[in-house]
Design a protein around this motif. Structure first.
Motif, PDB file in Angstrom:
ATOM      1  N   ILE A 100       2.498   1.766  -3.409  1.00  0.00           N
ATOM      2  CA  ILE A 100       1.553   2.331  -4.384  1.00  0.00           C
ATOM      3  C   ILE A 100       1.320   3.816  -4.082  1.00  0.00           C
ATOM      4  O   ILE A 100       1.313   4.660  -4.977  1.00  0.00           O
ATOM      5  CB  ILE A 100       0.194   1.571  -4.361  1.00  0.00           C
ATOM      6  CG1 ILE A 100       0.400   0.121  -4.805  1.00  0.00           C
ATOM      7  CG2 ILE A 100      -0.848   2.255  -5.238  1.00  0.00           C
ATOM      8  CD1 ILE A 100       0.900  -0.058  -6.209  1.00  0.00           C
ATOM      9  N   MET A 101       1.168   4.111  -2.788  1.00  0.00           N
ATOM     10  CA  MET A 101       0.962   5.515  -2.415  1.00  0.00           C
ATOM     11  C   MET A 101       2.104   6.376  -2.932  1.00  0.00           C
ATOM     12  O   MET A 101       1.894   7.468  -3.446  1.00  0.00           O
ATOM     13  CB  MET A 101       0.915   5.650  -0.891  1.00  0.00           C
ATOM     14  CG  MET A 101      -0.379   5.240  -0.258  1.00  0.00           C
ATOM     15  SD  MET A 101      -0.296   5.790   1.454  1.00  0.00           S
ATOM     16  CE  MET A 101      -1.370   4.671   2.243  1.00  0.00           C
ATOM     17  N   ARG A 102       3.319   5.857  -2.767  1.00  0.00           N
ATOM     18  CA  ARG A 102       4.492   6.623  -3.205  1.00  0.00           C
ATOM     19  C   ARG A 102       4.487   6.810  -4.719  1.00  0.00           C
ATOM     20  O   ARG A 102       4.745   7.896  -5.225  1.00  0.00           O
ATOM     21  CB  ARG A 102       5.771   5.915  -2.762  1.00  0.00           C
ATOM     22  CG  ARG A 102       6.101   6.180  -1.300  1.00  0.00           C
ATOM     23  CD  ARG A 102       7.215   5.305  -0.794  1.00  0.00           C
ATOM     24  NE  ARG A 102       8.303   5.184  -1.743  1.00  0.00           N
ATOM     25  CZ  ARG A 102       9.121   4.147  -1.800  1.00  0.00           C
ATOM     26  NH1 ARG A 102       8.966   3.126  -0.976  1.00  0.00           N
ATOM     27  NH2 ARG A 102      10.094   4.104  -2.680  1.00  0.00           N
ATOM     28  N   TYR A 103       4.160   5.705  -5.456  1.00  0.00           N
ATOM     29  CA  TYR A 103       4.205   5.796  -6.916  1.00  0.00           C
ATOM     30  C   TYR A 103       3.150   6.743  -7.482  1.00  0.00           C
ATOM     31  O   TYR A 103       3.332   7.310  -8.553  1.00  0.00           O
ATOM     32  CB  TYR A 103       4.061   4.416  -7.555  1.00  0.00           C
ATOM     33  CG  TYR A 103       5.251   3.532  -7.307  1.00  0.00           C
ATOM     34  CD1 TYR A 103       6.545   4.043  -7.390  1.00  0.00           C
ATOM     35  CD2 TYR A 103       5.098   2.198  -6.969  1.00  0.00           C
ATOM     36  CE1 TYR A 103       7.642   3.245  -7.130  1.00  0.00           C
ATOM     37  CE2 TYR A 103       6.195   1.390  -6.721  1.00  0.00           C
ATOM     38  CZ  TYR A 103       7.462   1.919  -6.801  1.00  0.00           C
ATOM     39  OH  TYR A 103       8.550   1.136  -6.552  1.00  0.00           O
ATOM     40  N   VAL A 104       2.005   6.867  -6.775  1.00  0.00           N
ATOM     41  CA  VAL A 104       0.983   7.752  -7.338  1.00  0.00           C
ATOM     42  C   VAL A 104       1.146   9.177  -6.815  1.00  0.00           C
ATOM     43  O   VAL A 104       0.351  10.051  -7.139  1.00  0.00           O
ATOM     44  CB  VAL A 104      -0.463   7.248  -7.089  1.00  0.00           C
ATOM     45  CG1 VAL A 104      -0.679   5.911  -7.761  1.00  0.00           C
ATOM     46  CG2 VAL A 104      -0.781   7.194  -5.619  1.00  0.00           C
ATOM     47  N   GLY A 105       2.168   9.401  -5.990  1.00  0.00           N
ATOM     48  CA  GLY A 105       2.486  10.780  -5.605  1.00  0.00           C
ATOM     49  C   GLY A 105       1.932  11.228  -4.264  1.00  0.00           C
ATOM     50  O   GLY A 105       1.741  12.421  -4.048  1.00  0.00           O
ATOM     51  N   ALA A 106       1.643  10.269  -3.356  1.00  0.00           N
ATOM     52  CA  ALA A 106       1.207  10.687  -2.017  1.00  0.00           C
ATOM     53  C   ALA A 106       2.392  11.344  -1.309  1.00  0.00           C
ATOM     54  O   ALA A 106       3.535  10.932  -1.495  1.00  0.00           O
ATOM     55  CB  ALA A 106       0.735   9.478  -1.217  1.00  0.00           C
ATOM     56  N   GLU A 141       0.843  -1.191   0.000  1.00  0.00           N
ATOM     57  CA  GLU A 141       0.000   0.000   0.000  1.00  0.00           C
ATOM     58  C   GLU A 141       0.885   1.250   0.000  1.00  0.00           C
ATOM     59  O   GLU A 141       0.635   2.203  -0.748  1.00  0.00           O
ATOM     60  CB  GLU A 141      -0.861  -0.022   1.266  1.00  0.00           C
ATOM     61  CG  GLU A 141      -2.101   0.814   1.164  1.00  0.00           C
ATOM     62  CD  GLU A 141      -2.984   0.621   2.384  1.00  0.00           C
ATOM     63  OE1 GLU A 141      -3.569   1.613   2.810  1.00  0.00           O
ATOM     64  OE2 GLU A 141      -3.049  -0.509   2.919  1.00  0.00           O
TER      65      GLU A 141
END
Lengths: 228, 302
Positions: free
Chosen positions: B211-217, B208
């Motif tokens: 994914i957060m990092r890859y989508v720019g969180a 999780e």
């Protein structure tokens, strides 16, 4: 626009993963990046995602100079990218809808925008009607389409697909490739890292071949270079 | 763009804590123990300080006179004492700091303080000696006064409370030393366990997070649920520790304020409760936040 200028990457253990890469990709291009294990494909992805920093040279993606990009600005930069992995990386307890919406939620997109955009993306990847399914209730190809939808959720300008067809059967692979081409036609730059000769040969797009950290071949409308 | 509601992060934190139930329980138990020990030692030190101050404020020395001494001799001793330096005087220079308590007066006081215990002792078989209660002016000159009193013929004992105060001061310093070591060890253990608890949460949500990092969180968006996890562990531990401390302190207070130890002053828990609670919350939350930050380490770096 993606611009690698004499990019070198050495890992702390001494491995020289990239030995001087020059690669220019224009906006809206579709590029296959091919090569065997250890050729440097994964390193290229890591550098583009800014998971790793380049050791020397220059790497510019859109307006971002990745060699100078501060950690603070990395999230903002990553919102320009959409990433698809071989193993899908979906949340098993979230529905198809929630998996796609999650990408928008974590960057603080208002709920009404999420509710408007997610159904439209799901239609783009031919998943309308599957909103409430869980990942284990749909096929591998469909799971990859969910991952693709998630990658598109924040309307990135570049899609990076790391072996997107590695875990699905050939028929589904063609579907995914068709979708990536469709997305490319919508104006997105698409980079597909793969070693599937059949797909590369079939679609005859620009093919960049890597070997031992160097580009050995770069042809538009090319075929899979079997020497690498 | 919308700002995330704090309840979103708190909700995520509770979900993580629930998922790692056993480690959460262990973290709370260890941090709670740390707080109870810190609280116990701190309250002990505060009470010792109060009593030391009390001894200091009493500025009294009691001297006992030989039982065989004649009335004239006792008078003479009294006058010798009055002539010494550092004895309390009024504004016109008259000595006010020497009070004679005869043996019969001493017996009467003893009987008054302990009704029924000394009923069989009368003036005829009274074993008490006569005594003088001396009030001095300067604490710094007490050793000198003490020496001079011991030189007076007919004085058999000098009760100087400074000795007791010094003894208690030394005891306090010893307790402080043990306390500091306990504190360091328990703090490290608590931190280690909290770090591991939160690491489990981080590990469980590895995909999780990626994914957060890859989508720019943002880094704060990814980190905040874990920071709140640490805060929640800190708050729960503090509140439980507060009630345990309350119970233990009340027990010790009852024990100390018994017939035998009436000379010791003890603060009531009400006097210190708010300091204990806020102190516990501060230490608990700080430990939790530091633990979370260490656990996040590499995940929040990239």
């Amino acid at each position: 626009m993606i611009d690698f200028k004499n990019v070198k990457k050495a890992y702390p253990n001494g491995t020289m993963a990239l030995k001087g890469i020059d690669l220019h990709v224009d906006d809206g291009e579709f590029v296959f990046i091919c090569g065997h294990s250890g050729a440097g494909k994964s390193t290229i992805i890591k550098l583009l995602l800014r998971e790793e920093r380049i050791s020397s040279g220059e790497l510019i993606v859109d307006d971002y100079d990745l060699s100078k990009l501060s950690n603070y600005r990395v999230p903002q930069y990553r919102r320009k990218l959409g990433v698809v992995f071989q193993d899908f990386r979906l949340f098993p307890k979230k529905t198809v809808y929630e998996n796609v919406a999650f990408a928008m939620e974590v960057i603080g997109t208002p709920r009404r925008d999420i509710n408007k955009r997610v159904p439209s993306i799901l239609r783009t990847v031919n998943l309308a009607g599957k909103e409430n399914s869980l990942p284990n209730e749909i096929s591998g190809g469909e799971q990859q389409r969910v991952a693709l939808a998630r990658a598109l959720a924040n309307n990135p300008s570049i899609i990076i697909a790391d072996e997107p067809t590695g875990n699905i059967d050939p028929k589904m692979s063609l579907e995914i490739m068709q979708l990536l081409l469709k997305i490319n036609k919508l104006g997105k730059t698409v980079l597909v890292v793969t070693h599937e000769k059949g797909l590369v040969d079939y679609y005859q797009q620009r093919v960049v071949s890597l070997q031992n950290g160097r580009i050995v071949d770069d042809k538009v409308g090319g075929m899979y270079n079997e020497k690498v | 763009m919308r700002r995330y509601n704090i309840f979103y992060f708190i909700g995520q934190a509770f979900t993580n804590l629930w998922r790692n139930g056993l480690m959460t329980f262990v973290s709370i138990a260890v941090l709670m123990s740390l707080l109870v020990v810190i609280g116990g030692f701190s309250l002990m030190v505060v009470n010792i300080d109060i009593n030391l101050k009390k001894f200091g404020e009493m500025n009294e020395i009691v001297v006992f006179v030989d039982r065989e001494a004649s009335e004239e001799k006792i008078e003479e001793i009294g006058n010798t004492i009055k002539a010494l330096d550092n004895i309390e005087k009024d504004s016109s220079g008259n000595v006010t700091g020497v009070t004679r308590i005869s043996k019969s007066e001493g017996l009467r006081q003893l009987k008054q303080e302990n009704p029924g215990v000394y009923d069989d002792i009368t003036d005829e078989n009274n074993p008490l000696p006569d005594k003088f209660v001396i009030t001095y002016e300067e604490t710094a000159k007490v050793p000198e006064l003490d020496y001079q009193l011991r030189q007076i013929e007919g004085i058999i004992k000098v009760n100087n409370r400074l000795d007791l105060a010094t003894g208690i001061e030394n005891l306090k310093n010893g307790i402080m030393l043990i306390f500091v070591w306990f504190l360091i060890i328990l703090f490290v253990v608590s931190l280690f366990i909290i770090v591991n608890t939160i690491k489990l949460s981080v590990f469980a949500r590895k995909d999780e997070i990626s994914i957060m990092r890859y989508v720019g969180a943002t880094r704060s968006f990814i980190s905040l649920p874990f920071i709140f996890e640490g805060i929640i562990i800190g708050v729960i531990s503090s509140v439980i520790a507060y009630f345990i401390e309350w119970f233990l302190y009340a027990y010790v207070e009852r024990m100390v304020v018994s017939d035998y130890l009436q000379m010791i002053d003890v603060l009531t828990f009400d006097d210190v409760s708010k300091y204990v609670l806020f102190g516990f919350l501060a230490i608990g939350i700080l430990t939790g936040v530091v633990g979370s930050s260490i656990s996040l380490g590499k995940y929040s770096n990239k």
